[in-house]
Design an enzyme around this catalytic site. Structure first.
Site, mmCIF file in Angstrom:
data_model
loop_
_atom_site.group_PDB
_atom_site.id
_atom_site.type_symbol
_atom_site.label_atom_id
_atom_site.label_comp_id
_atom_site.label_asym_id
_atom_site.label_seq_id
_atom_site.Cartn_x
_atom_site.Cartn_y
_atom_site.Cartn_z
ATOM 1 N N TYR A 67 0.823 -1.227 0.000
ATOM 2 C CA TYR A 67 0.000 0.000 0.000
ATOM 3 C C TYR A 67 0.851 1.269 0.000
ATOM 4 C CZ TYR A 67 -4.393 -2.374 0.031
ATOM 5 O OH TYR A 67 -5.453 -3.118 -0.373
ATOM 6 N N VAL A 103 -9.297 3.713 -5.464
ATOM 7 C CA VAL A 103 -8.969 4.268 -4.130
ATOM 8 C C VAL A 103 -7.926 5.384 -4.255
ATOM 9 C CG1 VAL A 103 -9.552 2.101 -2.970
ATOM 10 C CG2 VAL A 103 -7.206 2.454 -3.761
ATOM 11 N N ASP A 104 -7.621 5.797 -5.516
ATOM 12 C CA ASP A 104 -6.476 6.694 -5.744
ATOM 13 C C ASP A 104 -6.808 8.181 -5.589
ATOM 14 O OD1 ASP A 104 -6.753 5.781 -9.274
ATOM 15 O OD2 ASP A 104 -7.856 7.326 -8.176
ATOM 16 N N HIS A 119 -14.810 1.632 -2.527
ATOM 17 C CA HIS A 119 -13.794 0.783 -1.892
ATOM 18 C C HIS A 119 -12.831 1.583 -1.029
ATOM 19 C CE1 HIS A 119 -14.481 -2.210 -5.444
ATOM 20 N NE2 HIS A 119 -15.426 -2.289 -4.536
ATOM 21 N N CYS A 144 -2.005 3.995 15.807
ATOM 22 C CA CYS A 144 -2.869 5.071 16.268
ATOM 23 C C CYS A 144 -2.134 5.840 17.374
ATOM 24 C CB CYS A 144 -4.170 4.447 16.820
ATOM 25 S SG CYS A 144 -5.213 5.653 17.645
ATOM 26 N N ALA A 228 -9.977 4.986 -22.496
ATOM 27 C CA ALA A 228 -10.894 5.975 -21.901
ATOM 28 C C ALA A 228 -10.406 7.401 -22.137
ATOM 29 C CB ALA A 228 -11.022 5.702 -20.402
HETATM 30 C C1 BV8 Z 1 -18.157 -8.150 -0.327
HETATM 31 C C2 BV8 Z 1 -9.871 -1.873 -2.676
HETATM 32 C C3 BV8 Z 1 -19.478 -9.336 1.189
HETATM 33 C C4 BV8 Z 1 -8.584 -2.378 -2.154
HETATM 34 C C5 BV8 Z 1 -10.956 -3.643 -3.957
HETATM 35 C C6 BV8 Z 1 -21.031 -11.703 -5.151
HETATM 36 C C7 BV8 Z 1 -21.611 -10.803 -4.272
HETATM 37 C C8 BV8 Z 1 -20.859 -10.216 -3.252
HETATM 38 C C9 BV8 Z 1 -19.501 -10.507 -3.140
HETATM 39 C C10 BV8 Z 1 -18.927 -11.399 -4.013
HETATM 40 C C11 BV8 Z 1 -19.680 -11.985 -5.012
HETATM 41 N N1 BV8 Z 1 -18.857 -12.804 -5.710
HETATM 42 C C12 BV8 Z 1 -17.611 -12.720 -5.195
HETATM 43 C C13 BV8 Z 1 -17.628 -11.881 -4.148
HETATM 44 C C14 BV8 Z 1 -16.462 -11.561 -3.324
HETATM 45 C C15 BV8 Z 1 -15.653 -10.396 -3.860
HETATM 46 C C16 BV8 Z 1 -15.514 -10.390 -5.341
HETATM 47 O O1 BV8 Z 1 -16.230 -9.676 -6.027
HETATM 48 N N2 BV8 Z 1 -14.547 -11.148 -5.843
HETATM 49 C C17 BV8 Z 1 -14.291 -11.129 -7.278
HETATM 50 C C18 BV8 Z 1 -12.791 -11.242 -7.524
HETATM 51 C C19 BV8 Z 1 -15.067 -12.260 -7.909
HETATM 52 N N3 BV8 Z 1 -16.227 -9.147 -3.408
HETATM 53 C C20 BV8 Z 1 -15.881 -8.686 -2.202
HETATM 54 O O2 BV8 Z 1 -15.171 -9.290 -1.440
HETATM 55 C C21 BV8 Z 1 -16.469 -7.335 -1.785
HETATM 56 N N4 BV8 Z 1 -17.025 -7.500 -0.480
HETATM 57 O O3 BV8 Z 1 -18.856 -8.457 -1.210
HETATM 58 O O4 BV8 Z 1 -18.397 -8.449 0.978
HETATM 59 C C22 BV8 Z 1 -19.833 -9.247 2.608
HETATM 60 C C23 BV8 Z 1 -21.174 -9.135 2.935
HETATM 61 C C24 BV8 Z 1 -21.533 -9.097 4.259
HETATM 62 C C25 BV8 Z 1 -20.543 -9.137 5.254
HETATM 63 C C26 BV8 Z 1 -19.199 -9.220 4.913
HETATM 64 C C27 BV8 Z 1 -18.831 -9.285 3.574
HETATM 65 C C28 BV8 Z 1 -15.375 -6.291 -1.654
HETATM 66 C C29 BV8 Z 1 -14.761 -6.000 -2.979
HETATM 67 C C30 BV8 Z 1 -13.803 -4.808 -2.842
HETATM 68 C C31 BV8 Z 1 -12.389 -5.291 -2.878
HETATM 69 N N5 BV8 Z 1 -11.479 -4.149 -2.883
HETATM 70 N N6 BV8 Z 1 -10.169 -2.554 -3.921
HETATM 71 C C32 BV8 Z 1 -7.434 -1.929 -3.004
HETATM 72 O O5 BV8 Z 1 -7.650 -1.233 -4.023
HETATM 73 O O6 BV8 Z 1 -6.318 -2.277 -2.650
HETATM 74 S S1 BV8 Z 1 -11.353 -4.318 -5.428
HETATM 75 C C33 BV8 Z 1 -10.265 -3.884 -6.656
HETATM 76 O O7 BV8 Z 1 -10.818 -4.448 -7.845
HETATM 77 C C34 BV8 Z 1 -10.151 -2.409 -6.966
HETATM 78 O O8 BV8 Z 1 -11.024 -1.576 -6.247
HETATM 79 C C35 BV8 Z 1 -10.509 -2.390 -8.453
HETATM 80 O O9 BV8 Z 1 -10.980 -1.162 -8.869
HETATM 81 C C36 BV8 Z 1 -11.563 -3.398 -8.414
HETATM 82 C C37 BV8 Z 1 -12.230 -3.886 -9.642
HETATM 83 O O10 BV8 Z 1 -11.310 -4.056 -10.616
HETATM 84 P P1 BV8 Z 1 -11.354 -3.018 -11.830
HETATM 85 O O11 BV8 Z 1 -11.447 -1.631 -11.295
HETATM 86 O O12 BV8 Z 1 -12.404 -3.434 -12.772
HETATM 87 O O13 BV8 Z 1 -9.910 -3.199 -12.377
HETATM 88 P P2 BV8 Z 1 -9.403 -4.341 -13.366
HETATM 89 O O14 BV8 Z 1 -7.922 -4.263 -13.391
HETATM 90 O O15 BV8 Z 1 -10.076 -5.626 -13.015
HETATM 91 O O16 BV8 Z 1 -10.005 -3.920 -14.777
HETATM 92 C C38 BV8 Z 1 -9.573 -2.746 -15.404
HETATM 93 C C39 BV8 Z 1 -10.280 -2.711 -16.750
HETATM 94 O O17 BV8 Z 1 -9.900 -1.511 -17.405
HETATM 95 C C40 BV8 Z 1 -9.882 -3.862 -17.674
HETATM 96 O O18 BV8 Z 1 -11.057 -4.422 -18.229
HETATM 97 C C41 BV8 Z 1 -9.026 -3.211 -18.751
HETATM 98 O O19 BV8 Z 1 -9.225 -3.777 -20.021
HETATM 99 C C42 BV8 Z 1 -9.556 -1.799 -18.738
HETATM 100 N N7 BV8 Z 1 -8.575 -0.785 -19.121
HETATM 101 C C43 BV8 Z 1 -7.242 -0.756 -18.847
HETATM 102 N N8 BV8 Z 1 -6.712 0.390 -19.335
HETATM 103 C C44 BV8 Z 1 -7.744 1.081 -19.911
HETATM 104 C C45 BV8 Z 1 -8.928 0.344 -19.781
HETATM 105 N N9 BV8 Z 1 -10.107 0.771 -20.254
HETATM 106 C C46 BV8 Z 1 -10.130 1.956 -20.885
HETATM 107 N N10 BV8 Z 1 -9.044 2.730 -21.054
HETATM 108 C C47 BV8 Z 1 -7.837 2.329 -20.577
HETATM 109 N N11 BV8 Z 1 -6.748 3.112 -20.748
#
Ligand code: BV8
Length: 237
Positions: A67, A103-104, A119, A144, A228
């Site tokens: 981080y 988060v940036d 997030h 803290c 984008a």
């Molecule tokens: C939760 C913060 C439940 C930290 C992040 C169904 C329902 C609920 C939950 C789940 C579910 N199925 C699975 C889950 C669990 C999980 C989940 O979704 N897992 C995934 C992997 C399947 N979800 C969770 O755990 C969430 N919590 O649901 O809790 C709960 C309920 C009750 C009680 C307790 C718990 C929490 C999810 C949050 C996790 N934290 N970030 C940190 O940043 O360090 S997530 C992380 O991924 C980032 O925030 C990031 O933004 C996010 C999503 O990814 P993207 O932003 O889409 O980024 P990615 O790289 O994947 O894609 C980028 C895209 O841009 C690509 O497609 C690329 O082609 C494109 N691109 C690249 N360059 C360009 C471009 N496009 C245009 N122009 C460009 N130049």
């Protein structure tokens, strides 16, 4: 990119816009995305391995190293043309809500006035509420000042609930917009990825802007594939 005339009219006629953004909108600011091909720095740090409370409890030093490096990257980054296009567009709209998974803090730095951070924000800390390794292993890590408790980045990790208010505000924005954009997200992480469905269920038009196809692409009303930072300035200003 040539923008479809019907889409251009739709964008120009919009008054209330909700935009879901992901790591892709910050890629052109030099902030690495989560699921880009693993290269260099990312080989050692797998986000889904490290962005969890268990990983932090097991090895707070390693998670803090990740981080601290990302915090510095975000500080040195500049908003992309896409961040700036959204901030400019907001001035022309009745309202615009940017719902970001990032988060940036770059949307706020670009001048967007209504940003919902699903997030959290990498520039903030809060107390870590679970058990941690023995004190001697925590030397030098952020604590803290009042209680001495170990601090953690103020972000939502995998397996953690999103801030209640943020998720409700995001859903409300998607339901009450007259146009929704999804920009730079792989549409994989829940519950953020399901937000555009709130609009689709109400026949609110959804436009995706992304470098590659995603699970949202087949159901979006328009899917513009590309950078984008090139598409948004042309589409919205
Ligand atoms: C939760 C913060 C439940 C930290 C992040 C169904 C329902 C609920 C939950 C789940 C579910 N199925 C699975 C889950 C669990 C999980 C989940 O979704 N897992 C995934 C992997 C399947 N979800 C969770 O755990 C969430 N919590 O649901 O809790 C709960 C309920 C009750 C009680 C307790 C718990 C929490 C999810 C949050 C996790 N934290 N970030 C940190 O940043 O360090 S997530 C992380 O991924 C980032 O925030 C990031 O933004 C996010 C999503 O990814 P993207 O932003 O889409 O980024 P990615 O790289 O994947 O894609 C980028 C895209 O841009 C690509 O497609 C690329 O082609 C494109 N691109 C690249 N360059 C360009 C471009 N496009 C245009 N122009 C460009 N130049």
């Amino acid at each position: 990119m040539r923008i479809d005339e019907e889409l251009q009219r739709l964008v120009q006629g919009a008054a209330r816009v909700a935009v879901l953004t992901g790591a892709g909108i910050s890629a052109e600011s030099g902030v690495p995305t989560f699921r880009q091909a693993r290269s260099g720095f990312w080989e050692r740090f797998d986000p889904e391995e490290l962005a969890t409370p268990e990983a932090f409890a097991r090895n707070p030093r390693k998670v803090w190293a990740w981080y601290a490096q990302r915090r510095e990257q975000a500080r040195q980054a500049e908003p992309s043309p896409a961040h700036r296009a959204l901030a400019q567009w907001e001035q022309l709209l009745a309202w615009c809500c940017v719902v970001t998974q990032n988060v940036d803090g770059l949307h706020q730095r670009a001048g967007s006035g209504h940003v919902v951070e699903l997030h959290g924000n990498i520039h903030g800390d809060r107390r870590f509420e679970a058990d941690t390794p023995p004190d001697e292993d925590l030397d030098g890590l952020p604590r803290c000042p009042e209680t001495g408790a170990l601090l953690r980045p103020d972000v939502v990790w995998f397996g953690e609930r999103l801030p209640e208010g943020a998720l409700e505000a995001a859903k409300e924005a998607m339901r009450s917009a007259d146009l929704v954009l999804s920009v730079g997200t792989s549409a994989l992480v829940q519950p953020a990825a399901s937000l555009p469905l709130e609009a689709l269920e109400r026949d609110i038009p959804v436009v995706e802007v992304n470098r590659e196809p995603t699970p949202l692409t087949p159901v979006a009303d328009w899917a513009l594939q590309g950078e984008a930072g090139e598409i948004l300035p042309e589409l919205v200003t």
